[in-house]
Design a protein around this motif. Structure first.
Motif, mmCIF file in Angstrom:
data_model
loop_
_atom_site.group_PDB
_atom_site.id
_atom_site.type_symbol
_atom_site.label_atom_id
_atom_site.label_comp_id
_atom_site.label_asym_id
_atom_site.label_seq_id
_atom_site.Cartn_x
_atom_site.Cartn_y
_atom_site.Cartn_z
ATOM 1 N N THR A 136 3.166 3.962 -2.098
ATOM 2 C CA THR A 136 3.549 3.227 -0.888
ATOM 3 C C THR A 136 2.545 3.460 0.234
ATOM 4 O OG1 THR A 136 5.886 3.415 -1.509
ATOM 5 C CG2 THR A 136 5.410 2.857 0.777
ATOM 6 N N SER A 140 0.294 0.564 1.969
ATOM 7 C CA SER A 140 0.297 0.295 3.410
ATOM 8 C C SER A 140 -1.129 0.222 3.958
ATOM 9 C CB SER A 140 1.102 1.369 4.154
ATOM 10 O OG SER A 140 0.422 2.619 4.189
ATOM 11 N N LEU A 156 7.759 -1.858 3.500
ATOM 12 C CA LEU A 156 9.009 -1.705 4.239
ATOM 13 C C LEU A 156 10.209 -1.643 3.287
ATOM 14 C CD1 LEU A 156 8.314 -4.205 7.168
ATOM 15 C CD2 LEU A 156 8.197 -1.719 7.248
ATOM 16 N N ASP A 159 10.955 1.847 1.684
ATOM 17 C CA ASP A 159 11.452 2.948 2.511
ATOM 18 C C ASP A 159 12.850 3.388 2.083
ATOM 19 O OD1 ASP A 159 11.047 4.715 4.811
ATOM 20 O OD2 ASP A 159 12.649 3.568 5.757
ATOM 21 N N ASP A 202 7.775 7.570 5.845
ATOM 22 C CA ASP A 202 7.963 6.987 7.179
ATOM 23 C C ASP A 202 6.623 6.588 7.797
ATOM 24 O OD1 ASP A 202 10.704 7.243 7.084
ATOM 25 O OD2 ASP A 202 10.767 9.099 8.247
ATOM 26 N N THR A 205 5.564 3.378 6.403
ATOM 27 C CA THR A 205 6.312 2.312 7.061
ATOM 28 C C THR A 205 5.713 1.985 8.422
ATOM 29 O OG1 THR A 205 8.364 2.895 5.915
ATOM 30 C CG2 THR A 205 8.577 1.666 7.969
ATOM 31 N N GLU A 209 4.167 -1.617 9.747
ATOM 32 C CA GLU A 209 4.557 -2.286 10.990
ATOM 33 C C GLU A 209 3.332 -2.673 11.818
ATOM 34 O OE1 GLU A 209 7.249 0.555 12.628
ATOM 35 O OE2 GLU A 209 8.981 -0.308 11.593
ATOM 36 N N ARG A 224 12.086 -1.937 12.159
ATOM 37 C CA ARG A 224 12.868 -0.842 11.595
ATOM 38 C C ARG A 224 14.364 -1.127 11.717
ATOM 39 N NH1 ARG A 224 9.953 3.908 10.622
ATOM 40 N NH2 ARG A 224 11.843 4.547 9.559
#
Length: 226
Positions: A136, A140, A156, A159, A202, A205, A209, A224
């Motif tokens: 992940t 990202s 996302l 998560d 996190d 994530t 974003e 979120r």
């Protein structure tokens, strides 16, 4: 920004160097998550020390890439999407640096342990969780480098799976604490490792974003749900 061809080429080269530097740092951070977790599961102190030392390289890459971001901003004063990309990379660099710190934390649990993890009984959930977290985190980074909102959405969506792994590790560790209190340190270490992996997720994530910020102008954090 002026349209002088030499300046345009320098600007394009600067942006490409930022992308390459960020990708390189992302590869190092994700790789060290995998390496530190493997060292933890094997109780391999030499491997753990290697992961701890590699965090210095991640820190150096952070400083170099961050300085490069400011250099491009000051020299070329970009606007619109390019400006958001540079800002997004600069913010995301901090997330990669902290992901590297979490890998170092995992490795330190090998050095401090008097009762190493036992992969045959303890390690399956941790390994699967670490594999997902590393994948992940890598995804990202690719999402931001390529400015792919589709890849960002995949990050996302992961998560919740990472959080589920953390919850499963916590539940099994609490049961194990009751069943074998003599191995309390090993069980508590497993909780710390799962927490470090969850926090790394996190950070992935957060980077995803940034992709939405670059592509759409959506402020980081607006996506979120919890």
């Amino acid at each position: 920004m002026t349209s002088h061809p030499h300046l345009l080429k320098s600007y394009d080269d600067g942006l490409e160097a930022l992308r390459r530097g960020f990708q390189h740092m992302g590869d190092m951070a994700a790789g060290n998550v995998t390496e530190a977790t493997a060292a933890y599961l094997a109780g391999d102190e030499a491997r753990a020390l290697g992961a701890i030392n590699r965090d210095l390289d991640i820190d150096a890459a952070f400083e170099q890439s961050r300085a490069a971001c400011f250099d491009v901003l000051l020299r070329f004063q970009p606007v619109a999407r390019d400006l958001r990309l540079i800002m997004g990379i600069e913010h995301a660099l901090g997330n990669l640096e902290r992901a590297g710190d979490h890998a170092k934390t995992i490795a330190r649990h090998v050095i401090s342990a008097t009762d190493p993890a036992k992969p045959q009984t303890d390690g399956c959930q941790i390994k699967d969780m670490a594999d997902l977290v590393a994948q992940t985190l890598s995804l990202s980074v690719t999402a931001l480098v390529t400015q792919s909102t589709e890849l960002a959405k995949q990050v996302l969506a992961s998560d919740a799976r990472i959080d589920a792994y953390r919850d499963a590790v916590f539940d099994s560790a609490l049961v194990a604490l009751k069943q074998s209190p003599g191995r309390a340190q090993a069980h508590v270490n497993r909780l710390f490792v799962a927490t470090a992996l969850e926090r790394t997720g996190d950070h992935a994530t957060n980077i995803a974003e940034e992709v939405l910020f670059v592509s759409r102008g959506v402020p980081p954090g607006a996506t979120r749900t919890g």
